[in-house]
Design an enzyme around this catalytic site. Structure first.
Site, PDB file in Angstrom:
ATOM      1  N   CYS B 152       0.811  -1.219   0.000  1.00  0.00           N
ATOM      2  CA  CYS B 152       0.000   0.000   0.000  1.00  0.00           C
ATOM      3  C   CYS B 152       0.842   1.266   0.000  1.00  0.00           C
ATOM      4  CB  CYS B 152      -0.945  -0.030   1.190  1.00  0.00           C
ATOM      5  SG  CYS B 152      -1.943  -1.533   1.150  1.00  0.00           S
ATOM      6  N   HIS B 292      -2.123   8.185   6.440  1.00  0.00           N
ATOM      7  CA  HIS B 292      -2.369   6.902   5.777  1.00  0.00           C
ATOM      8  C   HIS B 292      -3.704   6.337   6.275  1.00  0.00           C
ATOM      9  CE1 HIS B 292      -1.564   3.155   3.756  1.00  0.00           C
ATOM     10  NE2 HIS B 292      -1.689   2.479   4.879  1.00  0.00           N
ATOM     11  N   GLU B 303      -0.142   5.278  13.710  1.00  0.00           N
ATOM     12  CA  GLU B 303       0.211   6.472  12.927  1.00  0.00           C
ATOM     13  C   GLU B 303       0.166   7.730  13.796  1.00  0.00           C
ATOM     14  OE1 GLU B 303      -2.018   7.072   9.330  1.00  0.00           O
ATOM     15  OE2 GLU B 303      -0.630   8.615   8.611  1.00  0.00           O
ATOM     16  N   LYS B 324      -9.192   8.472   3.034  1.00  0.00           N
ATOM     17  CA  LYS B 324      -9.704   7.117   2.781  1.00  0.00           C
ATOM     18  C   LYS B 324     -11.123   6.953   3.323  1.00  0.00           C
ATOM     19  CE  LYS B 324      -5.294   4.622   2.515  1.00  0.00           C
ATOM     20  NZ  LYS B 324      -4.302   5.635   2.944  1.00  0.00           N
ATOM     21  N   HIS B 329      -9.698   2.424   0.504  1.00  0.00           N
ATOM     22  CA  HIS B 329      -8.256   2.217   0.481  1.00  0.00           C
ATOM     23  C   HIS B 329      -7.848   1.683  -0.894  1.00  0.00           C
ATOM     24  CE1 HIS B 329      -4.243   1.424   1.422  1.00  0.00           C
ATOM     25  NE2 HIS B 329      -4.348   0.524   2.371  1.00  0.00           N
ATOM     26  N   PHE B 388       1.903  -3.422   3.899  1.00  0.00           N
ATOM     27  CA  PHE B 388       2.244  -4.762   4.385  1.00  0.00           C
ATOM     28  C   PHE B 388       3.666  -5.074   3.953  1.00  0.00           C
ATOM     29  CE2 PHE B 388      -2.446  -6.350   4.169  1.00  0.00           C
ATOM     30  CZ  PHE B 388      -2.704  -5.757   5.379  1.00  0.00           C
TER      31      PHE B 388
END
Lengths: 82, 399
Positions: B152, B292, B303, B324, B329, B388
């Protein structure tokens, strides 16, 4: 299969696969230089032609098909043999 | 930055996407595909507008490539179709998964119809560098076609790479960004098995709720974002309109867990610090952060901690948003679309409010814009992306 039938059938396939204008599909045209059909799209054309005309076109023979006319005669001969 | 392009769940271009964000619209909906009852999660954020490509052009391109091409054409036109030495033009476009829709559909063709029916375009369509190659071909980029893959964070890393290429004089113009199209049973099943997806189906538009107490996972979306980055002297020489500057970029990695974020946020904080340092910025310069924040329980809190670790006391004074909440996402495209959004926020000095943020999580100590869009003063803006694999990437923009 008459030459006219095969030519018309090929024109249909070339329009579907590569967006070639059917009126451009004449026997003297080369697939790569004149009609801008690249080698990958040529495989699609061959597979579609096999299905449409009920023939087998082995990969080694595809290399010999430079022009639309080559393909038309090949398909006509293969059709008779089948 | 001289050109922007995007196709997203909110709109087929940058203007409609930006308008959707400022209006607080959600791109999330209940899917109606015939396979939908085979998967445990039935909501997603599909493209608002199907890629407007010709039939013949489209049949050789995976959806990721189609979307990247649409966004790149918009960005290129927006940049004024720059004249550039092809050897100094690079395409840098990332994708998290690559052509997974092609892989899956052609696997069906193989099983159901045999090898002879597999399209000869299958390999160029499914390879993860395919979108970068598509864009490179379309614009004649001969200075390199680059395709960072970092889940991502892929699109963001592609832009960070563009930063390096221009900073170190290896390119004059870089068409950079990310693209993703993975709304299909296998990716949905996989993310659902990771417990990463929101299961809130009663009202899909409420499912993506970053930083909210009641968040329960992300919503899978698709789209592409592209920025034309240009060496300043190159842009000035041709009198280009300049949106602003990519002042800095930071890349780090957690080395903690393949999927879970490092709980302290230390890895992400290093990326943020590096973005500031490379941009000669201090935490006090930062007026805005596009987080994010995917709407997962662990990620959003980590975050918040990372921002505090990197910005210190300045973290409280910066307007944070999580777009998002509206786009879903977009995986490898997320950071690229968010970079476009961050540039627009900086230009218009307005931060789109985070949708669905009814009650801020107690562990999130940030000034998150909610309900009303927030006016900001001129200053630096950050955009974070994590992926990831423990990837952390941060971009720092200045007006």
């Amino acid at each position: 299969m008459s030459q006219t039938d095969v030519l018309a059938g090929l024109a249909e396939i070339l329009e579907e696969v590569a967006g070639v204008d059917p009126s451009d599909v004449t026997p003297e045209k080369t697939f790569i230089d004149d009609l801008d059909v690249d080698s990958l799209s040529m495989v699609e054309v061959v597979v579609a032609a096999e299905e449409k005309f009920g023939v087998k076109i082995p990969d080694d023979d595809v290399k010999t098909l430079k022009t639309v006319g080559d393909a038309v005669s090949y398909i006509q001969r293969a059709g008779v043999a089948a | 930055m001289t050109g922007l392009g995007a196709t997203t769940p909110l709109g087929g271009d940058v203007a409609s996407t930006w308008e959707g964000l400022l209006a607080g619209r959600s791109g999330v909906r209940l899917l109606t595909e015939d396979w939908i009852d085979t998967v445990p999660v039935r909501i997603a954020a599909p493209l608002a507008v199907e890629p407007p490509l010709g039939r013949v052009e489209a049949r050789k391109l995976d959806r990721t490539q189609q979307m990247a091409l649409v966004a790149a054409r918009e960005a290129w036109a927006d940049a004024g179709s720059p004249e550039v030495d092809p050897l100094r033009l690079v395409a840098s476009v990332g994708s998290g998964i690559g052509g997974v829709l092609t892989l899956l559909s052609q696997h069906d063709v193989l099983r159901e119809q045999g090898a002879r029916k597999v399209t000869p375009h299958v390999v160029p369509m499914l390879m993860p560098n395919g979108p970068a190659a598509t864009v490179g071909l379309a614009f004649g980029a001969k200075g390199g076609v680059r395709a960072p893959v970092s889940a991502c964070a892929s699109g963001t890393e592609a832009i960070a790479l563009a930063y390096d290429l221009i900073k170190y004089g290896r390119a004059d113009v870089v068409i950079s960004g990310g693209t993703e199209a993975a709304i299909a049973p296998l990716p949905i099943a996989g993310f659902a098995q990771m417990q990463a997806l929101s299961k809130r189906e009663d009202d899909p538009t409420l499912a993506s709720r970053p930083f909210d107490k009641a968040r329960d996972g992300f919503v899978l979306g698709e789209g592409a974002g592209i920025l034309v980055l240009e060496a300043e002297e190159h842009a000035l020489a041709r009198g280009a309109r300049i949106y602003g500057y990519l002042a800095g970029a930071g890349i780090s990695s957690d080395a903690y867990h393949v999927a879970a974020p490092e709980p302290t946020g230390a890895g992400a904080a290093r990326a943020i610090q590096e973005a500031l340092e490379t941009g000669d910025l201090t935490p006090a310069d930062v007026v805005h952060v596009n987080a994010h924040a995917t709407s997962t329980p662990a990620g959003d809190v980590a975050e918040s901690r990372a921002l505090h670790m990197a910005l210190g006391s300045a973290a409280a004074g910066t307007a944070v948003t999580a777009t998002k909440s509206m786009t879903g996402h977009l995986l490898g495209a997320a950071g690229a679309v968010e970079a476009v959004i961050t540039v627009l926020a900086m230009r218009d000095r307005i931060v789109p409010a985070t949708r669905n943020l009814d009650a801020l999580d107690d562990e999130v100590e940030l000034d998150v814009a909610r309900i009303d869009n927030r006016t900001i003063k001129s200053g630096a803006a950050l955009s974070n992306s994590f992926g990831f694999g423990g990837h952390d990437v941060c971009l720092a923009f200045t007006p």
